[in-house]
Design a protein around this motif. Structure first.
Motif, PDB file in Angstrom:
ATOM      1  N   GLU A 189      71.809 101.445  66.253  1.00 59.28           N
ATOM      2  CA  GLU A 189      70.675 102.235  65.871  1.00 59.28           C
ATOM      3  C   GLU A 189      69.560 101.398  65.803  1.00 59.28           C
ATOM      4  OE1 GLU A 189      68.853 105.434  62.782  1.00 59.28           O
ATOM      5  OE2 GLU A 189      70.944 104.789  62.363  1.00 59.28           O
ATOM      6  N   LEU A 190      69.550 100.326  65.050  1.00 55.46           N
ATOM      7  CA  LEU A 190      68.396  99.808  64.609  1.00 55.46           C
ATOM      8  C   LEU A 190      68.090  98.912  66.029  1.00 55.46           C
ATOM      9  CD1 LEU A 190      69.210  98.089  61.174  1.00 55.46           C
ATOM     10  CD2 LEU A 190      67.768 100.343  61.957  1.00 55.46           C
ATOM     11  N   ALA A 191      68.838  98.458  66.776  1.00 55.60           N
ATOM     12  CA  ALA A 191      68.728  97.317  67.729  1.00 55.60           C
ATOM     13  C   ALA A 191      68.022  98.316  69.068  1.00 55.60           C
ATOM     14  CB  ALA A 191      69.813  96.667  68.143  1.00 55.60           C
ATOM     15  N   PHE A 192      68.743  99.547  69.028  1.00 53.34           N
ATOM     16  CA  PHE A 192      68.253 100.282  70.335  1.00 53.34           C
ATOM     17  C   PHE A 192      66.952 100.931  70.220  1.00 53.34           C
ATOM     18  CE2 PHE A 192      73.261 101.582  71.320  1.00 53.34           C
ATOM     19  CZ  PHE A 192      73.040 100.342  72.038  1.00 53.34           C
ATOM     20  N   THR A 193      66.540 101.274  68.803  1.00 54.61           N
ATOM     21  CA  THR A 193      65.385 102.054  68.620  1.00 54.61           C
ATOM     22  C   THR A 193      64.209 100.991  68.239  1.00 54.61           C
ATOM     23  OG1 THR A 193      65.788 102.328  66.230  1.00 54.61           O
ATOM     24  CG2 THR A 193      66.546 103.879  68.075  1.00 54.61           C
ATOM     25  N   GLY A 194      64.457  99.961  67.640  1.00 51.19           N
ATOM     26  CA  GLY A 194      63.401  98.918  67.190  1.00 51.19           C
ATOM     27  C   GLY A 194      62.826  99.745  65.904  1.00 51.19           C
ATOM     28  N   LYS A 195      63.404 100.607  65.254  1.00 57.11           N
ATOM     29  CA  LYS A 195      62.767 101.638  64.234  1.00 57.11           C
ATOM     30  C   LYS A 195      62.518 100.654  62.930  1.00 57.11           C
ATOM     31  CE  LYS A 195      65.580 104.858  63.813  1.00 57.11           C
ATOM     32  NZ  LYS A 195      66.453 106.119  62.918  1.00 57.11           N
ATOM     33  N   ASP A 196      61.593 100.878  62.165  1.00 57.42           N
ATOM     34  CA  ASP A 196      61.363 100.750  60.727  1.00 57.42           C
ATOM     35  C   ASP A 196      62.305 101.222  59.739  1.00 57.42           C
ATOM     36  OD1 ASP A 196      59.326  98.871  62.164  1.00 57.42           O
ATOM     37  OD2 ASP A 196      57.857 100.319  61.388  1.00 57.42           O
ATOM     38  N   ILE A 197      62.728 100.590  58.964  1.00 58.92           N
ATOM     39  CA  ILE A 197      63.330 101.074  57.662  1.00 58.92           C
ATOM     40  C   ILE A 197      63.052 100.604  56.670  1.00 58.92           C
ATOM     41  CG2 ILE A 197      65.655 101.815  59.176  1.00 58.92           C
ATOM     42  CD1 ILE A 197      66.782  99.260  57.458  1.00 58.92           C
ATOM     43  N   ASP A 198      63.047 101.427  55.402  1.00 58.50           N
ATOM     44  CA  ASP A 198      62.563 101.141  54.159  1.00 58.50           C
ATOM     45  C   ASP A 198      63.543 100.507  53.152  1.00 58.50           C
ATOM     46  OD1 ASP A 198      64.018 103.258  53.130  1.00 58.50           O
ATOM     47  OD2 ASP A 198      62.393 104.516  52.822  1.00 58.50           O
ATOM     48  N   ALA A 199      63.399  99.946  51.877  1.00 60.72           N
ATOM     49  CA  ALA A 199      64.294  99.242  51.342  1.00 60.72           C
ATOM     50  C   ALA A 199      65.323 100.115  50.735  1.00 60.72           C
ATOM     51  CB  ALA A 199      63.560  98.671  50.042  1.00 60.72           C
ATOM     52  N   ALA A 200      65.098 101.479  50.621  1.00 61.50           N
ATOM     53  CA  ALA A 200      66.016 102.415  50.178  1.00 61.50           C
ATOM     54  C   ALA A 200      67.385 102.518  51.439  1.00 61.50           C
ATOM     55  CB  ALA A 200      65.642 103.956  50.024  1.00 61.50           C
ATOM     56  N   ARG A 201      66.899 102.727  52.685  1.00 67.13           N
ATOM     57  CA  ARG A 201      67.672 102.690  53.696  1.00 67.13           C
ATOM     58  C   ARG A 201      68.374 101.515  53.706  1.00 67.13           C
ATOM     59  NH1 ARG A 201      68.363 104.818  59.021  1.00 67.13           N
ATOM     60  NH2 ARG A 201      70.681 104.317  59.500  1.00 67.13           N
ATOM     61  N   ALA A 202      67.788 100.341  53.698  1.00 67.87           N
ATOM     62  CA  ALA A 202      68.486  99.110  54.053  1.00 67.87           C
ATOM     63  C   ALA A 202      69.557  98.818  52.913  1.00 67.87           C
ATOM     64  CB  ALA A 202      67.277  97.955  53.770  1.00 67.87           C
ATOM     65  N   GLU A 203      69.262  99.366  51.626  1.00 68.14           N
ATOM     66  CA  GLU A 203      70.508  99.353  50.657  1.00 68.14           C
ATOM     67  C   GLU A 203      71.575 100.082  50.953  1.00 68.14           C
ATOM     68  OE1 GLU A 203      70.654  99.313  45.712  1.00 68.14           O
ATOM     69  OE2 GLU A 203      69.255 100.623  46.743  1.00 68.14           O
ATOM     70  N   LYS A 204      71.114 101.394  51.305  1.00 64.64           N
ATOM     71  CA  LYS A 204      72.296 102.276  51.645  1.00 64.64           C
ATOM     72  C   LYS A 204      73.099 101.843  52.578  1.00 64.64           C
ATOM     73  CE  LYS A 204      72.879 107.200  53.284  1.00 64.64           C
ATOM     74  NZ  LYS A 204      72.179 108.426  53.732  1.00 64.64           N
ATOM     75  N   ILE A 205      72.491 101.091  53.647  1.00 67.97           N
ATOM     76  CA  ILE A 205      73.347 100.625  54.970  1.00 67.97           C
ATOM     77  C   ILE A 205      73.989  99.235  54.737  1.00 67.97           C
ATOM     78  CG2 ILE A 205      72.169 101.732  56.486  1.00 67.97           C
ATOM     79  CD1 ILE A 205      70.907  99.493  57.503  1.00 67.97           C
ATOM     80  N   GLY A 206      73.685  98.746  53.382  1.00 70.16           N
ATOM     81  CA  GLY A 206      74.308  97.358  53.181  1.00 70.16           C
ATOM     82  C   GLY A 206      73.628  95.976  53.356  1.00 70.16           C
ATOM     83  N   LEU A 207      72.296  96.303  54.242  1.00 72.52           N
ATOM     84  CA  LEU A 207      71.589  95.037  54.655  1.00 72.52           C
ATOM     85  C   LEU A 207      71.161  94.353  53.520  1.00 72.52           C
ATOM     86  CD1 LEU A 207      70.309  93.608  56.792  1.00 72.52           C
ATOM     87  CD2 LEU A 207      68.225  95.257  56.700  1.00 72.52           C
ATOM     88  N   VAL A 208      70.670  95.140  52.314  1.00 76.12           N
ATOM     89  CA  VAL A 208      70.465  94.409  51.060  1.00 76.12           C
ATOM     90  C   VAL A 208      71.226  94.831  49.908  1.00 76.12           C
ATOM     91  CG1 VAL A 208      68.192  94.153  51.661  1.00 76.12           C
ATOM     92  CG2 VAL A 208      68.681  95.891  50.106  1.00 76.12           C
ATOM     93  N   ASN A 209      71.727  93.970  48.845  1.00 78.77           N
ATOM     94  CA  ASN A 209      72.506  94.261  47.826  1.00 78.77           C
ATOM     95  C   ASN A 209      72.060  95.197  46.837  1.00 78.77           C
ATOM     96  OD1 ASN A 209      73.980  92.276  49.157  1.00 78.77           O
ATOM     97  ND2 ASN A 209      75.082  91.513  47.444  1.00 78.77           N
TER      98      ASN A 209
END
Length: 290
Positions: A189-209
């Motif tokens: 999703e991120l690579a196909f769209t190039g969209k921006d995500i916020d910290a809350a979404r980043a935490e939800k998907i596990g990008l940040v702890n």
């Protein structure tokens, strides 16, 4: 090493041996080293000095017996805007010409692999690396934090695997490393769209702890976590990192080689030229698939 260092690289053997740096600041407090992206251009954009200095710094940190954990952060309001296109493009003009033949394509292949090796130096260090992200973390910034072991963010942080927006297949590590961090579906999703995500979404998907209220708090948390890790037996911590890395390192290495060959063949395009022109002219690009 968990991943191969650049072949023939001659890294300083300690933090004290590092030469004067332009794009990175390095300090050590006790057993924890802190590496700060300095730019020098706006938003800590990654220009020639960054790509040259990064493997020197992480090679020295890996070799320094006084360093047991590393915090990686950005100066100012942002972690990094990613690749500094205006600074890098002059040296790439030969590679990206639509008329480029085999020699130029081979030069592009070598250049891509040089940038890959630079980021891989983060993953290759035997010391755990904790990224503390505030503000924007875009493109090459995501490549860099994906090579870290642990990622923390402040509440206003934003992330984007944005290469698709500039007609580039991301080729420095995000596509290879993020699948084991956030999963294939989120990565696609991120690579196909190039969209921006916020910290809350980043935490939800596990990008940040974890997400912290502000930049000062996230940096303090990263330092505290690094100190907690550094208090443990260093060889055991290094062993844990190496054992965990075995699960992914061969797939990452193969993926990096494949994407470097792909981009050496297909990166020069009318769409890439359009992306650069649109960036310079501050307008939306019109891609034609050519």
């Amino acid at each position: 090493m968990t991943e191969s260092q650049p072949a023939g690289a001659q890294s300083p053997r300690s933090v004290a041996d590092l030469p004067a740096l332009v794009s990175l600041g390095v300090e050590r407090s006790g057993r924890v080293a802190e590496v700060t992206l300095l730019g020098p251009n706006k938003g800590n954009a990654m220009g020639p000095d960054f790509w040259r200095e990064l493997p020197l710094v992480f090679g020295a940190l890996d070799a320094d017996p006084e360093v047991r954990a590393i915090v990686l952060t950005g100066s100012g309001k942002h972690f990094s805007y990613g690749l500094d296109l205006p600074a890098m493009m002059p040296s790439w003009s030969e590679y990206l010409s639509g008329e480029a033949l085999a020699r130029a394509r081979l030069g592009l292949l070598d250049e891509i692999r040089r940038l890959q090796d630079s980021v891989t130096s983060i993953a290759a260090t035997r010391k755990p690396v904790i990224a503390a992200v505030s503000g924007w973390c875009v493109g090459g910034g995501v490549d860099v934090i994906s090579a870290a072991d642990i990622r923390l963010a402040s509440a206003e942080a934003k992330f984007s695997v944005r290469e698709v927006k500039v007609a580039i297949v991301a080729d420095v590590g995000s596509l290879q490393r993020l699948a084991s961090i956030i999963g294939e579906g989120h990565l696609r999703e991120l690579a196909f769209t190039g969209k921006d995500i916020d910290a809350a979404r980043a935490e939800k998907i596990g990008l940040v702890n974890d997400v912290y209220p502000d930049p000062d708090t996230v940096l303090a948390a990263a330092r505290e976590l690094a100190a907690e890790i550094a208090a443990n037996p260093p060889l055991v911590v290094q062993g844990v990192k190496e054992v965990l890395s075995v699960n992914t390192e061969e797939r990452v290495r193969a993926g990096l080689r494949y994407v470097s060959a792909w981009n050496a063949a297909f990166l020069p395009s009318k769409d890439l030229g359009e992306a650069v022109q649109a960036f310079v002219q501050r307008r939306e690009p019109d891609f034609t698939g050519e």
